[in-house]
Every structure is written in structure tokens, then in C-alpha cells.
Design an enzyme around this catalytic site. Structure first.
Site, PDB file in Angstrom:
ATOM      1  CG  ASP A   1       4.178   5.471   3.619  1.00  0.00           C
ATOM      2  OD1 ASP A   1       3.579   5.473   4.490  1.00  0.00           O
ATOM      3  OD2 ASP A   1       4.070   6.541   2.892  1.00  0.00           O
TER       4      ASP A   1
ATOM      5  CG  PHE B   1       0.569  11.968   0.002  1.00  0.00           C
ATOM      6  CD1 PHE B   1       0.836  13.486  -0.318  1.00  0.00           C
ATOM      7  CD2 PHE B   1       0.381  11.949   1.139  1.00  0.00           C
ATOM      8  CE1 PHE B   1       0.728  14.516   0.417  1.00  0.00           C
ATOM      9  CE2 PHE B   1       0.617  13.164   2.211  1.00  0.00           C
ATOM     10  CZ  PHE B   1       0.598  14.273   1.512  1.00  0.00           C
TER      11      PHE B   1
ATOM     12  CE  LYS C   1      -1.782   9.881   7.751  1.00  0.00           C
ATOM     13  NZ  LYS C   1      -1.627  11.436   7.999  1.00  0.00           N
TER      14      LYS C   1
END
Length: 399
Positions: free
Chosen positions: A220, A134, A249
Site C-alpha cells: 500500500d 490504516f 493521492k
């Protein structure tokens, strides 16, 4: 909730709690009920809700200068880039806003490097990705997803990606020999897939395979980075310096959208003026907030705290699983963890458990049917974890 249903796109399925206030590890709903937040905005709020230092940085900068675009210099962007470069040990920074933008940026950067430095034929580049990944929901990113919800009726898709099984060294070893492969994009822990932790040594071996085949290793760390797993970055467990690092984030502590892509000059310098950008990327608020958010992580020693509290949480959950077979097993690192519920992915048991947890004062969210992620803000204390474990134990007993 009614207004969202009437006027909003139906692209989320939230737990029915309408939140109004947050502080540290807690959030409060509009009726004043207090909850433990065990999602932390998908690890964006690592430093805790409304951390006073980060909020103060946001407020102060918002009164001075908010946005110039990159048409002009501003006095906060250079210091931000310098800070990130020294903090993570990579020479150059390309600032963006969201995690998905960061991934898109890394893909473009990797491809351009492939043509201009590695020297492969135009439009022939391939980037290796892992199944059940994801990385976001833009058209290019979903082109290498195998999640039907993300892909159904959104084609045609972008070519140039090769999918291999996660935590499978031999699969990568075969594909990186292809001279048209320019990069390997990987999550150090697959979060959305259910907090899948790869075998020890997997990432290090993959990194070495990339190096020996002139392929860029792209980490990532949007969700796994910034102390979430008990290290500054999850790849620090295996002492890797990635060729391209993607952050987001918790880079802002959850108060503002900030993401960034980092790489050494030999990679980043393939991007020239006009070839990539963002109106808001690198704005003064983002720059100032991000520096403060990273200082909080360091000065409050959140990496070490996450490591210790994560071990305590998993130990408590393991004890619960020995007494209650509804909890199949637990996995994770630091304070990035998942409970695997003893039912099928097609069942609604995990969802119903989360509703029961909400009623008892703890907010969590299922993923992939029978998996519940548990990722509280990293400032959570041992007494708070003990209280949360009691809530989890009581709820699971009722199932």
C-alpha cells in the site's frame, strides 16, 4: 466553518483555517493570511499546490472529453495504462478513484487469485495485515483495524484477515505457513499510526517469506509512494517488486481523485468482465492528469529532492529537540516525518501546538494524540525549510 457544522456530517476535526488558494508549498486563507502547508493533503500534493503543468492537463482534457464510463473505450486510458505499466515495472493496471477503492480492489484481486491460482478452498482465504494499520475506512477495511474510532458501532465486520505486529518478521513467518493465507498487505511506513518506520530489512525479509510460501506481497503505497520518502516508492529502499501495488493521492498531484492497482498478468487476469469496476475509474481526465503528475515527479527530480530535504528537516528538528524537551524525538524518511511530543496520547498538547503553529503561519495536524506529522509538498526549498524550522522552534519554546 458554521455552514459545515450545520449541514455537514461531523466526521472530521479540522484545524480552524479556511483555505481559499494554494501555490507550491503555500496556502492562503479567506483573510489572505499565508501559511506553509506541512500536511500536503496527506501527501496528495507532493508536486505542490496547483502545479501549472498538472492543472493545464486537467483544463485541456476537461474541454475535450470528461467521462465515457468503461462501457466504451476512450483515447486516453490505454496510454495511461501503458505509461504506468512501464513506469512501475508491472504488466497490468486497474484504475480506480480513491485510495480506499484501491485497497478494496487489491483485496478482491488477491482473494480471487487465491481461489483460482493458488487453489485454496472457496471462502477460506486469509490476508495478513499489521496492527495499527490504516488502509481506509470502508466496512471491509475497518474490519482489520484496531482503531476504536474507526470500528466502534460499525459492525458486523468482514472476516478473513489475520493481524500481526508491525515490523515483526517472526510473527509473519508463523502465519504465512498457513496454506489458506493468500496475501500480506502492508504499508512500507505506517503513516496514520504516526510515521512508524520499520526496521531495516523488514520489508525485504517479509517479501522473501511471501515468495517462499506462495503468498502475494501487497504494498500500500498510497501515501508513501511517488517520491514522498525519497524514492519513487518506499519499497525501493529494499529493492522489492511487489506482487500487487496500490497507488493514489499524489498520482494526480492533488487535482483530481485517481488511484490504481498494478500487478502482473498472472494475477490481474483473474478479473473478468463484470467482476469489478467503477463508473469514473479510468476516465480521460484522470488518465491525462496522472501521466502529467508522474512526469513532473521525474522531470523535477522530486525523489532526490525529497531525500535531501528530509535529511535537512530531521537534522533541524533533532537540534530543536536537544534544546527543548517538549519535542521527544523525530522519525521518518524523505519528507514523511513526525514529531513525537513529550506528553501522553490522551493530552491535547500536540493539538495546541498545531494551533500555535497555525497562528505563526504553518499548518500541521496531530495524529494519535501526541504525534504531529510534518509532510510538506516535495517542492519545498532549503530556505523555506529553514523558515519553517524557525517557526517550529519558536512555537515549541512557548510550550
Amino acid at each position: 466553518m458554521d455552514l459545515e457544522k450545520q449541514f455537514g456530517a461531523n466526521n472530521y476535526h479540522p484545524i480552524p483555517a479556511v483555505l481559499q488558494k494554494g501555490k507550491g508549498v503555500y496556502v492562503w486563507d479567506t483573510e489572505g493570511k499565508k501559511y506553509f502547508d506541512f500536511l500536503a493533503a496527506y501527501s496528495a500534493v507532493n508536486q505542490g499546490h496547483c502545479h501549472p503543468r498538472i492543472v493545464a492537463a486537467l483544463q485541456k482534457q476537461s474541454e475535450e472529453l470528461t467521462l465515457t464510463s468503461r462501457a466504451f473505450y476512450n483515447d486516453k486510458l490505454g496510454p495511461f495504462m501503458s505509461f504506468l505499466s512501464h513506469y512501475f515495472g508491472l504488466e497490468k493496471v486497474l484504475p480506480m478513484n480513491t485510495g480506499a477503492e484501491g485497497v478494496e480492489t487489491a483485496i478482491k484481486l488477491c482473494r480471487k487469485w487465491g481461489y483460482e491460482v493458488k487453489g485454496i478452498n472457496k471462502n477460506k482465504s486469509k490476508i495478513v495485515v499489521c496492527e495499527n494499520n490504516f488502509h481506509g475506512r470502508t466496512t471491509t477495511i475497518i474490519s482489520f483495524s484496531n482503531d476504536k474510532d474507526a470500528t466502534e458501532n460499525f459492525g458486523p465486520f468482514t472476516e478473513g484477515f489475520v493481524k500481526i505486529p508491525y515490523s515483526n518478521v517472526s510473527a509473519l513467518e508463523k502465519v504465512v505457513k498457513d496454506p489458506e493465507v493468500v496475501g500480506f498487505l502492508v504499508e512500507p511506513i505506517q503513516g496514520e499510526a504516526g510515521v512508524y518506520v520499520p526496521d531495516d530489512g523488514y520489508l525485504k525479509t517479509c517479501f522473501e517469506l511471501c515468495k517462499s510460501n506462495n503468498v502475494l506481497f501487497i504494498a500500500d503505497e498510497i501515501q508513501t509512494g511517488l517520491a514522498r520518502t525519497g524514492k519513487r516508492l518506499a519499497i525501493d529502499y529494499e529493492n522489492i517488486k511487489p506482487d500487487i501495488l496500490i497507488l493514489g493521492k499524489a498520482l494526480s498531484g492533488g487535482v483530481y481523485p485517481v488511484s490504481a492497482v498494478l500487478a502482473d498478468a498472472c494475477i490481474m487476469d483473474v478479473i473478468k468482465p463484470g467482476q469489478h469496476g467503477s463508473t469514473y475509474g479510468g476516465n480521460p481526465i484522470a488518465a491525462r492528469v496522472s501521466i502529467e503528475a508522474l512526469k513532473v515527479i521525474e522531470e523535477e527530480k522530486l525523489s532526490d529532492h525529497s531525500y535531501k530535504m528530509g535529511a535537512f528537516l530531521r537534522s533541524g528538528l533533532d537540534n530543536i529537540s536537544k534544546k527543548n524537551n517538549i519535542l521527544n524525538f523525530v522519525r521518518g524518511k524523505g519528507l514523511m516525518n513526525a514529531m513525537i511530543i513529550n506528553d501522553t496520547p490522551q493530552s491535547d498538547t500536540a493539538w495546541n501546538i498545531c494551533l500555535a503553529l497555525k497562528n505563526k503561519g504553518l499548518l500541521a495536524k496531530p495524529t494519535h494524540g501526541n504525534i504531529i506529522r510534518l509532510s510538506p509538498p516535495l517542492v519545498i526549498t532549503k530556505p523555506q525549510l529553514e523558515e519553517a524550522l524557525n517557526i517550529i522552534s519558536d512555537v515549541l519554546k512557548s510550550f
